[in-house]
Design a protein around this motif. Structure first.
Motif, short mmCIF file in Angstrom:
data_model
loop_
_atom_site.label_atom_id
_atom_site.label_comp_id
_atom_site.label_asym_id
_atom_site.label_seq_id
_atom_site.Cartn_x
_atom_site.Cartn_y
_atom_site.Cartn_z
N ALA A 182 36.83 130.62 102.26
CA ALA A 182 37.57 131.20 103.30
C ALA A 182 39.01 131.03 103.09
O ALA A 182 39.39 130.08 102.30
CB ALA A 182 37.10 130.77 104.72
N VAL A 183 39.92 131.78 103.63
CA VAL A 183 41.32 131.69 103.48
C VAL A 183 41.87 131.22 104.86
O VAL A 183 41.51 131.73 105.96
CB VAL A 183 41.77 132.94 103.13
CG1 VAL A 183 43.57 132.66 102.92
CG2 VAL A 183 41.07 133.40 101.73
N GLN A 184 42.72 130.21 104.97
CA GLN A 184 43.26 129.71 105.94
C GLN A 184 44.85 129.48 105.92
O GLN A 184 44.90 128.85 104.76
CB GLN A 184 42.57 128.39 106.59
CG GLN A 184 43.30 127.82 107.70
CD GLN A 184 42.67 126.35 108.32
OE1 GLN A 184 42.48 125.66 107.23
NE2 GLN A 184 42.53 126.33 109.46
N TYR A 185 45.49 130.15 106.56
CA TYR A 185 47.08 129.82 106.38
C TYR A 185 47.33 130.17 105.21
O TYR A 185 48.30 129.61 104.45
CB TYR A 185 47.38 128.34 106.71
CG TYR A 185 46.75 127.62 107.94
CD1 TYR A 185 46.55 126.64 107.93
CD2 TYR A 185 47.03 128.62 109.16
CE1 TYR A 185 46.02 125.99 109.11
CE2 TYR A 185 46.50 127.87 110.37
CZ TYR A 185 46.01 126.74 110.23
OH TYR A 185 45.37 126.08 111.32
N GLY A 186 46.68 131.25 104.45
CA GLY A 186 47.12 131.61 102.91
C GLY A 186 46.76 130.84 102.11
O GLY A 186 46.98 131.17 100.80
N ARG A 187 45.95 129.88 102.16
CA ARG A 187 45.08 129.07 101.20
C ARG A 187 43.42 128.98 101.05
O ARG A 187 42.98 129.42 102.20
CB ARG A 187 45.61 127.51 101.09
CG ARG A 187 45.18 126.89 102.45
CD ARG A 187 45.59 125.34 102.49
NE ARG A 187 45.14 124.63 103.58
CZ ARG A 187 45.55 123.39 103.88
NH1 ARG A 187 45.95 122.53 103.10
NH2 ARG A 187 44.98 122.93 105.21
N LEU A 188 42.98 128.70 100.00
CA LEU A 188 41.68 128.73 99.88
C LEU A 188 40.92 127.42 100.56
O LEU A 188 41.62 126.36 100.16
CB LEU A 188 41.04 128.85 98.38
CG LEU A 188 39.60 129.14 98.43
CD1 LEU A 188 39.33 130.45 98.72
CD2 LEU A 188 39.35 128.89 96.81
N VAL A 189 40.04 127.46 101.40
CA VAL A 189 39.39 126.37 102.10
C VAL A 189 37.79 126.49 101.63
O VAL A 189 37.35 127.39 101.42
CB VAL A 189 39.73 126.07 103.37
CG1 VAL A 189 41.37 125.82 103.55
CG2 VAL A 189 39.43 127.33 104.10
N HIS A 190 37.04 125.35 101.94
CA HIS A 190 35.70 125.50 102.19
C HIS A 190 35.46 125.25 103.79
O HIS A 190 35.82 124.26 104.50
CB HIS A 190 34.93 124.26 101.40
CG HIS A 190 35.03 124.50 100.00
ND1 HIS A 190 34.69 123.53 98.92
CD2 HIS A 190 35.50 125.43 99.11
CE1 HIS A 190 34.90 124.05 97.67
NE2 HIS A 190 35.25 125.25 97.73
#
Length: 863
Positions: free
Chosen positions: A238-246
């Motif tokens: 997923a994308v959170q605050y413009g960065r990739l996360v799990h």
């Protein structure tokens, strides 16, 4: 929810007719500021452009939902609408939907299954509104979490860094179920939550995640108390605050048999009933389900834990005399303080300073506080067994539901105890006493101030009751009081209040009064009922009479004390008039004059300040229940006094002549609205407008009505002018000619409030009317008073014999509908179908009707 709803607006976007109907009816009943419905996404966007302050969108995701996803993306791209939360609706059967609920589009923070359930609708919307208000007031960094249903999810969710594997955040559900706080797990490796897979196996899972974008696996997950439980995990990118996360979602493994058993238990407890017997059944069901060795239900308050009272105790085997008392342990104090304790293994070791658990060597202990709807702790439920128990989320959630049911039982018990302690009920008659009556009167005043309702207070005093007590004894006096209470109760509706105020004094509150004459008829009815001889227990007959005083809110007073005082003054006036009658309160001339001058000044300002409103109450066809027309009703919304009852200010407007410009404004507004709705919906809705005696005296009335019709463009046959039956031909010159002139224009004429005047049959025959409206005083007594039923039946028959249509006002229950439909009444009006609505809400009602008909036609056209 009503406080939140009063300032919130909702947009419903769904093509499913049944879902849309349930959503609209459920949310509209909660008095939202606005509830919009849209048949497609294009119309939804137009609504949002008109009202960017919409607080929540409820939207259907059908099939692949590509358009719905695009709509959500467009919302997030609009600075004004980026923060509007979305509740998604999708088919409950996975085979019927192509959208992955775990892959939520931007802005979607909750899901509902189709077909929707009204209780779920309220729960989801309440949750979203509360969460949205919290995040709107919070700093910006926390708001984006809602794009993947983070805080609102019922599943445990962990967000982690793809590179380091460190945990970034955890949601509230994770904290609740795992026993770990966010602070405890933040910056810890995600691998620490997987007790099943080795590091090499975790690397394989991450590789699959990189290739496919998501991965599913099952593992044992640690709990804060040292235990562990099995979960199904779903990890995705997923994308959170413009960065990739799990993003990893943890759910309890689905076990259909266990879920069915849990649901069966919940259903069985719901049918156990109340009282000690009901509690015993609940405890028996619990002990059988979990194979428990010990159950205790406790009633207590946190500040008085030492006074805890066991409601019910179950023990598989009797405890020896030396066993410690569970009521004296610190564990109970923790539960009464609101703490939840769940230990499925070695509870006797983990819970310190509990001698009872240590003595009994219970491996499993589950303790839940019992809370009321305000989250006040009323008691506790304690469950234990000597063998370990995998206390997963299914077990815990099921026990929470049962705890809520037990808390309700406890709250009901406490309410009854408080009622008895305070003496809210008269012991002899069973009626509310002075204390409860005063409380209800204060509540009624607050509601009336908000809604503009007019109501009456009656003070009933038995004539010469002291003579009965002195000559026949207090036993006979008690028989009289009991009989009087029954007669009073039978004389009014269930929504009215009858109380024994003191001795032989009774007080009453008559709600939802349209005209003062309605109360006069009820008071006269009570006087006549009291005259009927009373048969005593020994067979002797006793004649009693009563004197009644009446005061009105807000005409006579706006406070409880003054309303009662004025009703009491009127009652003594009735006694002074010879007893066995009723009198209404008459203000001191100077006081009354000052009040009327002040109100007249405010009313003149109301016309200038645009404080007057026109509301519309639908009139429906009796057989189809489809809308046939509406009655225009005036309302006065004062900026300080709130909604003021028409029964209060219309008589004054008629006296000072303001009714003429006010009446013309109402007719002009009603015709314009009716024409707008005719153009918009293609409906020839007839609009009824009330005409006062002063308006009918106007020599240019016919020309004025013709001008309004030309100005609005409304066909004359769609304007129904309602003339009250009490207007006399002798008191208004050329009345019949004026009415005939209006009919010549094409307008319809209705006789309003029929049955309340003194008209002769010859007068009714000569009166140029198209319809007769039966007064609600008679309609409301259908099923209660056979005499009023006979009047309604005779009125309908007479009207049909004279070729007049019939409209019944005040239809409130199904029994009214069935009676009137069987007697051939053509049209109905009342709260059973709809309350009076402001124009915007009425238009929304027509919009919903249009969509229902379109969907029905579409369904019929499908082969």
């Amino acid at each position: 929810m009503r406080d939140e709803a009063a300032q919130s607006s909702v947009l419903i976007v769904t093509t499913q007719r049944d879902d849309r109907r349930v959503l609209f009816d459920t949310l509209d009943a909660e008095n939202f500021d606005a509830v919009y419905t849209a048949k497609d996404l294009q119309e939804a966007l137009s609504f949002l452009e008109q009202d960017p302050q919409i607080d929540v969108v409820v939207m259907e995701f059908a099939g692949a939902a590509q358009e719905a996803v695009a709509f959500c993306t467009q919302l997030k791209g609009d600075a004004r609408l980026a923060q509007v939360p979305v509740i998604g609706i999708a088919a409950a059967d996975p085979a019927q939907r192509q959208w992955d609920w775990n892959r939520a589009p931007p802005g979607v923070i909750e899901w509902m299954r189709s077909p929707v359930d009204s209780s779920e609708v309220l729960a989801r919307v309440r949750h979203v509104l509360a969460a949205h208000q919290r995040t709107s007031a919070a700093p910006a960094p926390g708001t984006d979490r809602y794009q993947f249903a983070f805080e609102g999810s019922l599943d445990e969710i962990i967000v982690s860094d793809p590179k380091s594997g460190a945990i970034i955040d955890a949601n509230a559900t994770f904290e609740q179920r795992s026993g770990f706080s966010r602070a405890q797990v933040t910056r810890q490796p995600l691998d620490s939550l997987d007790l099943t897979h080795s590091r090499e196996q975790r690397m394989t899972l991450l590789a699959q995640l990189g290739r496919e974008g998501n991965v599913h696996y099952r593992c044992r997950k640690p709990r804060g108390d040292g235990g562990a439980y099995v979960v199904d995990a779903h990890m995705r990118l997923a994308v959170q605050y413009g960065r990739l996360v799990h993003v990893t979602t943890f759910r309890e493994p689905v076990d259909t048999a266990r879920y069915q058993a849990a649901l069966g238990l919940i259903a069985a407890t719901a049918e156990c009933g109340g009282g000690d017997e009901g509690l015993s059944r609940v405890v028996k069901l619990l002990s059988d389900w979990l194979d428990l060795d010990f159950v205790m239900l406790v009633s207590a308050r946190p500040e008085h834990a030492e006074e805890a009272q066991p409601l019910l105790t179950y023990q598989r085997a009797s405890m020896p005399p030396e066993a410690p008392d569970p009521l004296k342990q610190s564990t109970l104090k923790r539960l009464l303080d609101g703490e939840t304790l769940i230990h499925g293994d070695q509870a006797w070791k983990i819970i310190e300073q509990d001698k009872f658990l240590a003595f009994s060597h219970f491996d499993t202990f589950i303790g839940l506080p019992l809370r009321d709807e305000r989250q006040n702790t009323l008691g506790a439920m304690m469950l234990a067994r000597r063998r370990a128990l995998p206390a997963g989320t299914l077990v815990v959630d099921t026990l929470r539901v049962i705890a809520a049911r037990l808390a309700l039982e406890l709250e009901l018990r406490r309410a009854r105890e408080q009622g008895r302690a305070k003496g809210l009920q008269d012991a002899l008659t069973g009626l509310p006493n002075r204390l409860l009556f005063n409380d209800r009167l204060e509540t009624t005043i607050k509601e009336a101030h908000r809604t503009g309702e007019m109501f009456a207070v009656l003070f009933v005093d038995l004539d010469r009751f002291k003579n009965i007590n002195d000559s026949l004894g207090h036993g006979v006096g008690d028989q009289v009081l009991i009989a009087v209470s029954k007669r009073l109760r039978a004389s009014v509706r269930a929504s009215d209040t009858v109380a024994r105020y003191a001795g032989d004094e009774f007080t009453m509150i008559l709600r939802h009064i349209v005209q003062r004459d309605d109360v006069m008829r009820i008071a006269e009815k009570i006087v006549r009922v009291m005259e009927v001889p009373l048969t005593l227990a020994d067979g002797a007959e006793l004649h009693i009479t009563a004197s009644i005083g009446v005061s009105f809110y807000p005409d006579d007073a706006t406070s409880a004390e003054r309303l009662l005082k004025h009703a009491d003054v009127a009652m003594y006036s009735a006694k002074g008039m010879g007893r066995n009658n009723f009198q209404t309160y008459v203000a001191v001339p100077e006081e009354s004059h000052q009040q009327r001058l002040a109100l007249e000044a405010k009313l003149r300002m109301a016309e200038r300040n645009n404080e007057l409103r026109v509301y519309y109450q639908p009139q429906v066809e009796a057989q189809t229940e489809d809308i046939a027309g509406m009655e225009a009703l005036i309302r006065w919304e004062h900026p300080e006094l709130g909604m003021i009852s028409p029964g209060f200010f219309i008589p004054l407007a008629e006296e000072n002549g303001l009714i003429i410009p006010i009446g013309e404004w109402v007719m002009r507004t009603a015709c314009a609205d009716a024409k707008r709705w005719q153009t918009r919906f293609g409906l020839n809705l007839r609009v009824g407008v009330n005409m006062s005696a002063l308006q009918l005296r106007q020599p240019n009335l016919v020309e004025m009505v013709a001008g309004i019709l030309r100005e609005s463009g409304l066909e004359a046959n769609l304007l129904d002018l309602e003339v009250t039956e009490s207007i006399s031909v002798k008191s208004i010159p050329n009345l019949l000619e004026t009415l005939q002139g209006l009919r010549d224009l094409g307008c319809k004429i209705s006789i309003d409030d029929f049955g309340t005047g003194q008209s002769s049959l010859d007068y009714i025959k000569r009166f140029p009317a198209d319809r007769i409206k039966i007064d609600q005083t008679f309609v409301r007594n259908i099923g209660v008073d056979p005499d009023d039923e006979a009047i309604v039946r005779a009125t309908i028959g007479m009207a049909h014999d004279l070729n007049r249509g019939v409209v019944a006002e005040g239809v409130e229950i199904e029994e009214h509908l069935d009676f009137l439909r069987a007697e051939g009444c053509e049209e109905l009006q009342g709260y059973l179908f709809c309350r009076p609505l402001p124009p915007a809400t009425f238009e929304n009602l027509l919009l919903e009707r249009e969509r229902l008909f379109q969907n029905a036609q579409s369904a019929e056209s499908i082969p």
